[in-house]
Design a protein around this motif. Structure first.
Motif, PDB file in Angstrom:
ATOM      1  N   ALA A  55       2.391  -4.816   3.107  1.00 24.70           N
ATOM      2  CA  ALA A  55       1.570  -5.681   4.215  1.00 24.70           C
ATOM      3  C   ALA A  55       2.341  -6.605   4.688  1.00 24.70           C
ATOM      4  CB  ALA A  55       0.734  -5.197   4.106  1.00 24.70           C
TER       5      ALA A  55
ATOM      6  N   PHE B  55       0.666  -0.926   0.025  1.00 25.24           N
ATOM      7  CA  PHE B  55      -0.303   0.347  -0.320  1.00 25.24           C
ATOM      8  C   PHE B  55       1.108   1.225  -0.206  1.00 25.24           C
ATOM      9  CE2 PHE B  55      -2.863  -3.233   2.745  1.00 25.24           C
ATOM     10  CZ  PHE B  55      -3.289  -3.199   1.939  1.00 25.24           C
TER      11      PHE B  55
ATOM     12  N   ILE C  96       3.993   1.146   2.373  1.00 22.63           N
ATOM     13  CA  ILE C  96       3.888   0.109   3.030  1.00 22.63           C
ATOM     14  C   ILE C  96       3.395  -1.242   2.190  1.00 22.63           C
ATOM     15  CG2 ILE C  96       2.218  -1.063   5.501  1.00 22.63           C
ATOM     16  CD1 ILE C  96       1.300   1.705   5.999  1.00 22.63           C
TER      17      ILE C  96
ATOM     18  N   PRO D 273       1.592  -9.137  15.699  1.00 17.11           N
ATOM     19  CA  PRO D 273       1.257  -9.058  16.361  1.00 17.11           C
ATOM     20  C   PRO D 273       0.604  -8.160  15.524  1.00 17.11           C
ATOM     21  CG  PRO D 273       3.276  -8.948  16.672  1.00 17.11           C
ATOM     22  CD  PRO D 273       3.012 -10.197  15.632  1.00 17.11           C
ATOM     23  N   ASN D 274      -0.564  -6.737  16.040  1.00 15.96           N
ATOM     24  CA  ASN D 274      -1.242  -5.996  15.559  1.00 15.96           C
ATOM     25  C   ASN D 274      -0.594  -4.981  14.488  1.00 15.96           C
ATOM     26  OD1 ASN D 274      -4.202  -6.290  16.491  1.00 15.96           O
ATOM     27  ND2 ASN D 274      -3.206  -4.661  18.563  1.00 15.96           N
ATOM     28  N   GLY D 275      -1.204  -5.032  12.900  1.00 14.90           N
ATOM     29  CA  GLY D 275      -0.701  -4.391  11.857  1.00 14.90           C
ATOM     30  C   GLY D 275       0.543  -5.572  11.611  1.00 14.90           C
ATOM     31  N   ALA D 276       0.373  -7.106  12.174  1.00 15.07           N
ATOM     32  CA  ALA D 276       1.414  -7.672  10.898  1.00 15.07           C
ATOM     33  C   ALA D 276       0.760  -8.543   9.289  1.00 15.07           C
ATOM     34  CB  ALA D 276       1.578  -9.124  12.025  1.00 15.07           C
ATOM     35  N   GLY D 277      -0.225  -7.865   9.428  1.00 16.17           N
ATOM     36  CA  GLY D 277      -0.311  -8.328   7.980  1.00 16.17           C
ATOM     37  C   GLY D 277      -1.714  -9.237   7.675  1.00 16.17           C
ATOM     38  N   LYS D 278      -2.233  -9.681   9.091  1.00 14.35           N
ATOM     39  CA  LYS D 278      -2.137 -10.928   8.740  1.00 14.35           C
ATOM     40  C   LYS D 278      -4.717 -10.366   7.673  1.00 14.35           C
ATOM     41  CE  LYS D 278      -3.449 -10.470  13.093  1.00 14.35           C
ATOM     42  NZ  LYS D 278      -2.549  -8.888  13.597  1.00 14.35           N
ATOM     43  N   THR D 279      -5.228  -9.465   7.841  1.00 15.02           N
ATOM     44  CA  THR D 279      -6.423  -9.533   7.925  1.00 15.02           C
ATOM     45  C   THR D 279      -5.912  -9.258   5.676  1.00 15.02           C
ATOM     46  OG1 THR D 279      -7.246  -8.619   9.075  1.00 15.02           O
ATOM     47  CG2 THR D 279      -8.089  -7.518   7.766  1.00 15.02           C
ATOM     48  N   THR D 280      -4.765  -8.459   5.401  1.00 13.92           N
ATOM     49  CA  THR D 280      -3.384  -7.909   4.162  1.00 13.92           C
ATOM     50  C   THR D 280      -4.245  -9.821   3.927  1.00 13.92           C
ATOM     51  OG1 THR D 280      -3.204  -6.064   4.116  1.00 13.92           O
ATOM     52  CG2 THR D 280      -2.952  -6.908   2.865  1.00 13.92           C
TER      53      THR D 280
END
Ligand SMILES: Nc1ncnc2c1ncn2[C@@H]1O[C@H](COP(=O)(O)OP(=O)(O)O)[C@@H](O)[C@H]1O
Ligand SMILES: [Mg+2]
Length: 255
Positions: A18, A13, A16, A37-44
């Motif tokens: 992701a 992005f 970034i 951790p949060n922001g690691a790219g899991k949801t992406t």
């Protein structure tokens, strides 16, 4: 048998990255966890697999075919189904209607069919009612079938969303933080439901922060940090992996 194979999946992005060349395979029947951790790219990663986003590079193979860049609806039709934290229930409809809507979204009867209700539509409606009841039994909400969805406690609303996702007929069910906001008791019930779904032969991919749940359920785990896969293995292997412990330092998640 390999059901899903993610190869060098990358998503940028702007500046970034992701997902940075993420690869892993999961087998039919797995409960495969993705943590980090949060922001690691899991949801992406979920968005790339399910067709919500197109990867910058890399590929996704599902059941032996390349699904990279296919439309979300086409991927869902192949049996890759996810629950969305943000897609809400129909709050003023009953619990049962919410599951039935899941079937109708999957079958597309159309307005004409609904108006004239020929024999096949009535048979389909009966089938939908029976299958909806089955799914409510599966998630333990059968006795609440007639209740307005809004009246369900939060944890049970989460189970209802899973039942609705099941109506789409998944072979691979993707759950993004299903235990978020649930208490210990609700999380334990959720774990039982996920196990029952898996026992029906449905493969699960689970993004989850609740480490007790992950350690209890996962057959294998991939760990992401800053978009990169930093570890993969069984729960026992991942738990003692130094890179994983370092990534979680300060989060006090692993115990
Ligand atoms: N649509 C988007 N546009 C821009 N940046 C995004 C988008 N989606 C995610 N990101 C960024 O990508 C990184 C990974 O996010 P995400 O996949 O949501 O992480 P996780 O689910 O592990 O918390 C974050 O830095 C996030 O801000
Ligand atoms: Mg996320």
């Amino acid at each position: 048998m390999t059901l899903l194979s993610v190869s060098n999946l990358t998503k940028s992005f702007g500046g970034i990255v992701a997902n940075d060349s993420v690869s892993f395979d999961l087998n039919e029947g797995d409960i495969y966890a993705v943590i980090g951790p949060n922001g690691a790219g899991k949801t992406t990663l979920f968005n790339l697999i399910s067709g919500v986003l197109r990867p910058t590079s890399g590929s996704v193979q599902y059941a032996g075919r390349d699904i990279t860049g296919l439309a979300q609806a086409d991927i869902a039709a192949l049996g890759v189904v996810r629950t969305y934290q943000l897609v809400q229930l129909f709050r003023q409809r009953t619990v049962e209607e919410n599951v039935q809507i899941g079937f109708h979204l999957a079958t597309r009867g159309g307005v004409g069919a609904a108006l004239f209700r020929p024999g096949w539509v009535r048979r389909q409606e009966r089938m939908v009612r029976e299958k909806s009841r089955e799914l409510l039994r599966l998630v333990g909400l059968e006795s609440q079938a007639g209740l307005v969805a809004d009246k369900l406690p939060y944890g049970q609303q989460r189970l209802l969303k899973i039942a609705r996702a099941m109506a789409a007929g998944p072979k691979l069910l993707m759950l993004d933080e299903p235990a978020a906001g649930l208490d210990t008791q609700e999380t334990s019930v959720l774990g039982d439901v996920i196990q029952r779904i898996n026992d029906q032969g449905i493969t699960i991919v689970l993004i989850e922060h609740d480490m007790n749940l992950v350690m209890r359920m996962a057959t294998r785990i991939t760990v992401l940090d800053f978009g990169k896969k930093i570890a993969e293995g069984t729960p026992v292997e991942v738990k003692v992996n130094p890179a994983v412990l370092a990534a979680y330092l300060g989060e006090a998640e692993l115990e």
